[in-house]
Design a protein around this motif. Structure first.
Motif, PDB file in Angstrom:
ATOM      1  N   PRO A 199     -17.689   9.972  14.274  1.00  0.00           N
ATOM      2  CA  PRO A 199     -18.666   9.079  13.635  1.00  0.00           C
ATOM      3  C   PRO A 199     -19.210   9.597  12.305  1.00  0.00           C
ATOM      4  O   PRO A 199     -19.347   8.828  11.349  1.00  0.00           O
ATOM      5  CB  PRO A 199     -19.783   8.976  14.667  1.00  0.00           C
ATOM      6  CG  PRO A 199     -19.156   9.299  15.960  1.00  0.00           C
ATOM      7  CD  PRO A 199     -18.028  10.227  15.682  1.00  0.00           C
ATOM      8  N   HIS A 200     -19.527  10.915  12.257  1.00  0.00           N
ATOM      9  CA  HIS A 200     -20.177  11.376  11.023  1.00  0.00           C
ATOM     10  C   HIS A 200     -19.227  11.335   9.833  1.00  0.00           C
ATOM     11  O   HIS A 200     -19.657  11.119   8.702  1.00  0.00           O
ATOM     12  CB  HIS A 200     -20.761  12.776  11.217  1.00  0.00           C
ATOM     13  CG  HIS A 200     -19.742  13.851  11.388  1.00  0.00           C
ATOM     14  ND1 HIS A 200     -19.220  14.190  12.609  1.00  0.00           N
ATOM     15  CD2 HIS A 200     -19.140  14.648  10.485  1.00  0.00           C
ATOM     16  CE1 HIS A 200     -18.343  15.170  12.452  1.00  0.00           C
ATOM     17  NE2 HIS A 200     -18.275  15.454  11.179  1.00  0.00           N
ATOM     18  N   THR A 232     -19.272   7.738   8.613  1.00  0.00           N
ATOM     19  CA  THR A 232     -20.506   7.473   7.867  1.00  0.00           C
ATOM     20  C   THR A 232     -20.400   8.056   6.468  1.00  0.00           C
ATOM     21  O   THR A 232     -20.790   7.430   5.488  1.00  0.00           O
ATOM     22  CB  THR A 232     -21.713   8.078   8.596  1.00  0.00           C
ATOM     23  OG1 THR A 232     -21.692   7.631   9.942  1.00  0.00           O
ATOM     24  CG2 THR A 232     -23.004   7.661   7.948  1.00  0.00           C
ATOM     25  N   PHE A 287     -28.170  -0.647  15.414  1.00  0.00           N
ATOM     26  CA  PHE A 287     -27.785  -0.835  16.809  1.00  0.00           C
ATOM     27  C   PHE A 287     -28.442  -2.070  17.408  1.00  0.00           C
ATOM     28  O   PHE A 287     -29.537  -2.461  17.006  1.00  0.00           O
ATOM     29  CB  PHE A 287     -28.163   0.397  17.627  1.00  0.00           C
ATOM     30  CG  PHE A 287     -27.375   1.618  17.254  1.00  0.00           C
ATOM     31  CD1 PHE A 287     -26.190   1.919  17.904  1.00  0.00           C
ATOM     32  CD2 PHE A 287     -27.807   2.456  16.240  1.00  0.00           C
ATOM     33  CE1 PHE A 287     -25.461   3.037  17.554  1.00  0.00           C
ATOM     34  CE2 PHE A 287     -27.079   3.574  15.883  1.00  0.00           C
ATOM     35  CZ  PHE A 287     -25.899   3.866  16.549  1.00  0.00           C
ATOM     36  N   PHE A 317     -35.163   7.409  15.969  1.00  0.00           N
ATOM     37  CA  PHE A 317     -35.614   8.698  16.479  1.00  0.00           C
ATOM     38  C   PHE A 317     -37.117   8.550  16.713  1.00  0.00           C
ATOM     39  O   PHE A 317     -37.922   8.741  15.809  1.00  0.00           O
ATOM     40  CB  PHE A 317     -35.304   9.809  15.486  1.00  0.00           C
ATOM     41  CG  PHE A 317     -33.855   9.802  15.072  1.00  0.00           C
ATOM     42  CD1 PHE A 317     -32.850   9.924  16.023  1.00  0.00           C
ATOM     43  CD2 PHE A 317     -33.495   9.657  13.753  1.00  0.00           C
ATOM     44  CE1 PHE A 317     -31.519   9.907  15.656  1.00  0.00           C
ATOM     45  CE2 PHE A 317     -32.171   9.641  13.380  1.00  0.00           C
ATOM     46  CZ  PHE A 317     -31.184   9.759  14.337  1.00  0.00           C
ATOM     47  N   LEU A 366     -33.386  11.387   7.425  1.00  0.00           N
ATOM     48  CA  LEU A 366     -32.208  11.837   8.170  1.00  0.00           C
ATOM     49  C   LEU A 366     -30.960  11.105   7.683  1.00  0.00           C
ATOM     50  O   LEU A 366     -29.861  11.647   7.714  1.00  0.00           O
ATOM     51  CB  LEU A 366     -32.379  11.617   9.666  1.00  0.00           C
ATOM     52  CG  LEU A 366     -31.274  12.410  10.355  1.00  0.00           C
ATOM     53  CD1 LEU A 366     -31.786  13.747  10.768  1.00  0.00           C
ATOM     54  CD2 LEU A 366     -30.645  11.659  11.471  1.00  0.00           C
ATOM     55  N   HIS A 371     -28.772  12.888   5.375  1.00  0.00           N
ATOM     56  CA  HIS A 371     -28.165  14.140   5.843  1.00  0.00           C
ATOM     57  C   HIS A 371     -26.762  14.352   5.284  1.00  0.00           C
ATOM     58  O   HIS A 371     -26.436  15.426   4.796  1.00  0.00           O
ATOM     59  CB  HIS A 371     -28.123  14.161   7.369  1.00  0.00           C
ATOM     60  CG  HIS A 371     -27.692  15.457   7.942  1.00  0.00           C
ATOM     61  ND1 HIS A 371     -28.591  16.446   8.282  1.00  0.00           N
ATOM     62  CD2 HIS A 371     -26.466  15.955   8.217  1.00  0.00           C
ATOM     63  CE1 HIS A 371     -27.935  17.483   8.745  1.00  0.00           C
ATOM     64  NE2 HIS A 371     -26.644  17.215   8.728  1.00  0.00           N
ATOM     65  N   CYS A 372     -25.937  13.303   5.354  1.00  0.00           N
ATOM     66  CA  CYS A 372     -24.538  13.504   4.952  1.00  0.00           C
ATOM     67  C   CYS A 372     -24.377  13.485   3.432  1.00  0.00           C
ATOM     68  O   CYS A 372     -23.295  13.736   2.925  1.00  0.00           O
ATOM     69  CB  CYS A 372     -23.635  12.481   5.615  1.00  0.00           C
ATOM     70  SG  CYS A 372     -24.007  10.793   5.189  1.00  0.00           S
ATOM     71  N   THR A 429     -27.856   6.302   4.028  1.00  0.00           N
ATOM     72  CA  THR A 429     -26.592   7.045   4.022  1.00  0.00           C
ATOM     73  C   THR A 429     -25.706   6.602   2.867  1.00  0.00           C
ATOM     74  O   THR A 429     -24.561   7.022   2.765  1.00  0.00           O
ATOM     75  CB  THR A 429     -25.820   6.835   5.338  1.00  0.00           C
ATOM     76  OG1 THR A 429     -25.428   5.460   5.421  1.00  0.00           O
ATOM     77  CG2 THR A 429     -26.644   7.194   6.550  1.00  0.00           C
ATOM     78  N   ALA A 459     -32.167  17.368  11.623  1.00  0.00           N
ATOM     79  CA  ALA A 459     -30.965  16.999  12.372  1.00  0.00           C
ATOM     80  C   ALA A 459     -31.105  17.445  13.827  1.00  0.00           C
ATOM     81  O   ALA A 459     -30.717  16.732  14.749  1.00  0.00           O
ATOM     82  CB  ALA A 459     -29.733  17.628  11.734  1.00  0.00           C
ATOM     83  N   ALA A 483     -27.193   7.771  17.801  1.00  0.00           N
ATOM     84  CA  ALA A 483     -27.727   7.361  16.504  1.00  0.00           C
ATOM     85  C   ALA A 483     -27.572   8.494  15.497  1.00  0.00           C
ATOM     86  O   ALA A 483     -27.261   8.270  14.328  1.00  0.00           O
ATOM     87  CB  ALA A 483     -29.190   6.970  16.641  1.00  0.00           C
ATOM     88  N   CYS A 484     -27.765   9.706  15.973  1.00  0.00           N
ATOM     89  CA  CYS A 484     -27.669  10.878  15.112  1.00  0.00           C
ATOM     90  C   CYS A 484     -26.272  10.984  14.516  1.00  0.00           C
ATOM     91  O   CYS A 484     -26.094  11.188  13.317  1.00  0.00           O
ATOM     92  CB  CYS A 484     -28.008  12.110  15.959  1.00  0.00           C
ATOM     93  SG  CYS A 484     -28.202  13.592  15.038  1.00  0.00           S
ATOM     94  N   ALA A 485     -25.252  10.800  15.359  1.00  0.00           N
ATOM     95  CA  ALA A 485     -23.869  10.852  14.876  1.00  0.00           C
ATOM     96  C   ALA A 485     -23.608   9.707  13.910  1.00  0.00           C
ATOM     97  O   ALA A 485     -22.951   9.885  12.876  1.00  0.00           O
ATOM     98  CB  ALA A 485     -22.906  10.778  16.059  1.00  0.00           C
ATOM     99  N   ALA A 486     -24.145   8.519  14.230  1.00  0.00           N
ATOM    100  CA  ALA A 486     -23.900   7.356  13.386  1.00  0.00           C
ATOM    101  C   ALA A 486     -24.588   7.484  12.034  1.00  0.00           C
ATOM    102  O   ALA A 486     -24.226   6.807  11.087  1.00  0.00           O
ATOM    103  CB  ALA A 486     -24.368   6.091  14.097  1.00  0.00           C
ATOM    104  N   MET A 487     -25.603   8.350  11.940  1.00  0.00           N
ATOM    105  CA  MET A 487     -26.281   8.545  10.662  1.00  0.00           C
ATOM    106  C   MET A 487     -25.623   9.652   9.842  1.00  0.00           C
ATOM    107  O   MET A 487     -26.182  10.116   8.854  1.00  0.00           O
ATOM    108  CB  MET A 487     -27.760   8.879  10.886  1.00  0.00           C
ATOM    109  CG  MET A 487     -28.562   7.703  11.348  1.00  0.00           C
ATOM    110  SD  MET A 487     -28.322   6.269  10.298  1.00  0.00           S
ATOM    111  CE  MET A 487     -27.656   5.115  11.478  1.00  0.00           C
ATOM    112  N   GLY A 488     -24.474  10.106  10.266  1.00  0.00           N
ATOM    113  CA  GLY A 488     -23.724  11.059   9.451  1.00  0.00           C
ATOM    114  C   GLY A 488     -23.988  12.514   9.772  1.00  0.00           C
ATOM    115  O   GLY A 488     -23.659  13.392   8.986  1.00  0.00           O
ATOM    116  N   VAL A 489     -24.596  12.787  10.925  1.00  0.00           N
ATOM    117  CA  VAL A 489     -24.825  14.182  11.303  1.00  0.00           C
ATOM    118  C   VAL A 489     -23.655  14.648  12.166  1.00  0.00           C
ATOM    119  O   VAL A 489     -23.278  13.976  13.124  1.00  0.00           O
ATOM    120  CB  VAL A 489     -26.143  14.336  12.088  1.00  0.00           C
ATOM    121  CG1 VAL A 489     -26.312  15.756  12.583  1.00  0.00           C
ATOM    122  CG2 VAL A 489     -27.314  13.925  11.233  1.00  0.00           C
ATOM    123  N   ASP A 490     -23.087  15.781  11.793  1.00  0.00           N
ATOM    124  CA  ASP A 490     -21.995  16.350  12.569  1.00  0.00           C
ATOM    125  C   ASP A 490     -22.602  16.938  13.852  1.00  0.00           C
ATOM    126  O   ASP A 490     -23.166  18.024  13.841  1.00  0.00           O
ATOM    127  CB  ASP A 490     -21.299  17.440  11.754  1.00  0.00           C
ATOM    128  CG  ASP A 490     -20.061  17.950  12.456  1.00  0.00           C
ATOM    129  OD1 ASP A 490     -19.948  17.761  13.672  1.00  0.00           O
ATOM    130  OD2 ASP A 490     -19.213  18.540  11.769  1.00  0.00           O
TER     131      ASP A 490
END
Lengths: 262, 399
Positions: free
Chosen positions: A78-79, A82, A90, A96, A107, A110-111, A174, B270, B280-287
């Protein structure tokens, strides 16, 4: 023009159940495309295949943010997807909840940021600058969706409509080229849905993103979509402009119903 | 007052019930030597009185909890504001640090020694706080990393003669590597399964140490581990205790500082997001895999580091210092302190380690009292001593 998102013959099997059965779908840059169909038609499953939560059993998904070369994304984690420019919200809100609204959006960066373990500990000028830029950008994003007054509020305490908008803001952070919205109007009151129309169109124009959305609110879908895909039992049964879909006898039978031109 | 009579009646009823239950056990004693039945009514009276008082206490506490008073809330906000406002908490932290610095000169060696032990658990608590409190990854075998650090120094010192300061970073690294090794197989586990596997890992580590006799010395442990040097000075036992106390205090300060920095950084966010919602964390681009591994490794790093100091402080280690009880103690420190709260963890570690020490006065009842205190805490403040508050960020207009 090349398709931004190109899905060809995607199949998703869960044991003996074929939830998505050879669906093909294209989204072009700057488009708003809707994906409709009865409950259990495989819409969210298709989203999960696109965003790497599921690995499709067959078919190909390509994304082409630059318009030069498509990249296969099915099966990537997934990451990575993204990072390649696909962001989502969703159906059942997944914020969070213990973090503030601002942190939720931060957050999303992040990427696009790089500060690592050591950088965070030393907290040098580069890390500081990046952190400040993240804060400023996240704050600006909250302003855009009208949540700036709630920046320090814990996400779980926000109202339902505000949580939906916060999810959109977090996904936009993102920096995607395609935004996937899974039932953005679910649980919203008519007034909030009305404002959502305008918000989605504004996001498309301001952020230059294409939008693919799943939605059951036909007024919203017919108002803002450029094209609509209809799914039933995992198969794509129709595709066209809102006008074409409204007049399609198969769609009326399967989903819209006789007086479904609302 | 009708409520008071009701309370009293209720308590009286419970006292009677307890007396009835305790009758065969505490009151009747069959003396087989003289073939007589001895009735010890005095015991029964004590049970009744005890049950009566405890019930009244319990009920009044329940009433106090339901009372819509603003006082505790106001107190909590005041404490929260103190932790939020740099102008207020900086002097407070300075004051506490100053007091901690002065402490060894005010109390005797025994007290300093106990404080040193408490500080060891403060570091352990802060380390596990990263894994459990921030990233939400349960670890029931955390003490294994502590053991890794301790044995790392003990072995390198007794076999190869390596000094304390060379081994300190090595111990931390060894802990972190073990954290990574544990992290890989359990990346996909969650909840109960995670608990089982980490519990198993903790036990495996201890069993390996216990049975690998030609390397670790087995159950006999390793003796004669060198104490840390101080520029080649010869220190008396009291001096060494004070020196170690300062060393641990410095480590606590460093750990707290680093955790604080990380907590409000890209990595820390993260971690917290991972705790809140993994998908959700993975979907937001966090490995997710990388973030989990970093949380395990970084938490384990501190355990390894403080393990080295532990070995140097005791000069003797054996597997008994690294049982599940210690893992459980560190975990209770994190839970009691409030998940993710640095101040809370420090407080909880001091309470949980010092309380049993000072309760030695009531000897055999100390674990009972300890348990009672834990239960009371969970009733009065189930979220932990200090609730971790999220940082408020200020967007600078110029940025």
């Amino acid at each position: 023009m090349d398709a931004l998102l190109d899905i060809r013959g995607v199949i998703m099997d869960f044991g003996g159940l074929r939830a998505v059965d050879g669906v093909s779908l294209q989204v072009f840059p700057g488009e708003i495309v809707a994906l409709i169909g009865p409950n259990g038609a495989g819409k969210t499953t298709l989203f999960n295949c696109m965003t790497g939560i599921y690995r499709p059993s067959g078919g190909e998904i390509r994304i082409d943010p630059t318009g030069k070369a498509g990249r296969r994304i099915d099966g990537l984690p997934p990451h990575r997807i993204t990072a390649l420019g696909l962001a989502r919200t969703f159906q059942n809100i997944r914020l969070f909840n213990g973090m503030t609204a601002l942190e939720n959006v931060m957050l999303g960066h992040h990427c696009r940021t790089t500060t690592g373990l050591l950088g965070a500990i030393v907290h040098g000028p580069a890390a500081r600058r990046q952190e400040q830029a993240t804060i400023a950008a996240a704050y600006a994003m909250l302003e855009r969706v009208g949540l700036a007054p709630y920046a320090d509020e814990v996400a779980g305490n926000l109202s339902y409509g505000a949580q939906r908008r916060l999810e959109i803001a977090r996904a936009l952070a993102t920096a995607p080229s395609l935004l996937l919205l899974d039932e953005p109007a679910a649980g919203m009151n008519p007034q909030e849905t009305f404002e959502l129309d305008e918000l989605i169109v504004r996001i498309r124009d301001e952020h230059k993103v294409a939008i693919l959305l799943i939605e059951h609110d036909m007024r919203l879908v017919m108002n803002i979509s450029d094209r609509i895909y209809v799914l039933e039992y995992g198969k794509s049964i129709a595709c066209g402009t809102p006008l074409e879909i409204r007049g399609n006898p198969r769609v009326i039978e399967a989903y819209l119903g006789e007086d479904g031109h609302a | 007052m009708p409520t008071l009579t009701r309370h009293l009646l209720h308590a009286g009823g419970i006292a009677l019930w307890f007396m009835l239950l305790a009758l065969p056990l505490l009151a009747v004693r069959v003396d087989t030597l003289h073939n007589v039945v001895e009735w010890r009514w005095g015991n029964l009276l004590w049970v009744g009185a005890g049950a009566f008082v405890l019930t009244l206490l319990w009920r009044s506490m329940a009433a106090w909890r339901q009372r819509p008073s603003k006082e505790p809330a106001a107190l909590a906000t005041a404490a929260g504001r103190l932790l939020d406002e740099p102008r207020l908490y900086r002097p407070a932290v300075g004051l506490l640090l100053g007091a901690a610095l002065l402490l060894p000169w005010l109390v005797d060696t025994y007290q300093t020694n106990i404080m040193g032990l408490a500080l060891i658990f403060v570091v352990l608590g802060l380390g596990l706080n990263i894994t459990v409190g921030l990233a939400g990854l349960l670890d029931l075998g955390y003490i294994a990393f502590f053991a890794v650090g301790a044995y790392c120094y003990a072995l390198l010192n007794t076999r190869f003669g390596l000094g304390f300061w060379a081994c300190l970073p090595l111990g931390g690294l060894a802990g972190a590597v073990c954290g990574l090794l544990l992290g890989f197989p359990i990346l996909r586990l969650r909840g109960d399964y995670l608990a089982i596997v980490t519990l198993g890992f903790g036990s495996i580590a201890r069993i390996v140490i216990e049975n690998w006799e030609n390397v670790t010395g087995g159950a006999q442990g390793i003796a004669g581990v060198a104490r840390p040097g101080l520029f080649g000075l010869e220190l008396s036992l009291a001096g060494m205790t004070i020196y170690l106390y300062y060393l641990l205090l410095a480590l606590v300060a460093v750990t707290a500082f680093v955790t604080r920095r990380l907590q409000h950084s890209r990595i820390g966010r993260a971690w917290v997001a991972l705790r809140e919602d993994e998908i959700a964390c993975a979907a937001m681009g966090v490995d997710v895999a990388r973030t989990k591994l970093s949380a395990y490794a970084f938490g384990a790093f501190w355990a390894g580091l403080v393990g080295v100091i532990f070995a140097a402080r005791n000069t003797y280690i054996n597997p008994n210092s690294f049982t599940f009880m210690e893992s459980a103690l560190v975990l209770s420190i994190v839970v009691l302190g409030g998940m993710g709260s640095i101040v809370g963890v420090v407080l909880a570690a001091l309470v949980l380690v010092l309380l049993p020490e000072y309760l030695r006065a009531v000897a055999e009842y100390r674990m009972l009292v300890f348990g009672a205190v834990m239960v009371l805490m969970m009733i009065i403040r189930p979220q932990g001593l200090i609730i971790a508050r999220r940082k408020r960020y200020r967007a600078r207009e110029a940025a």
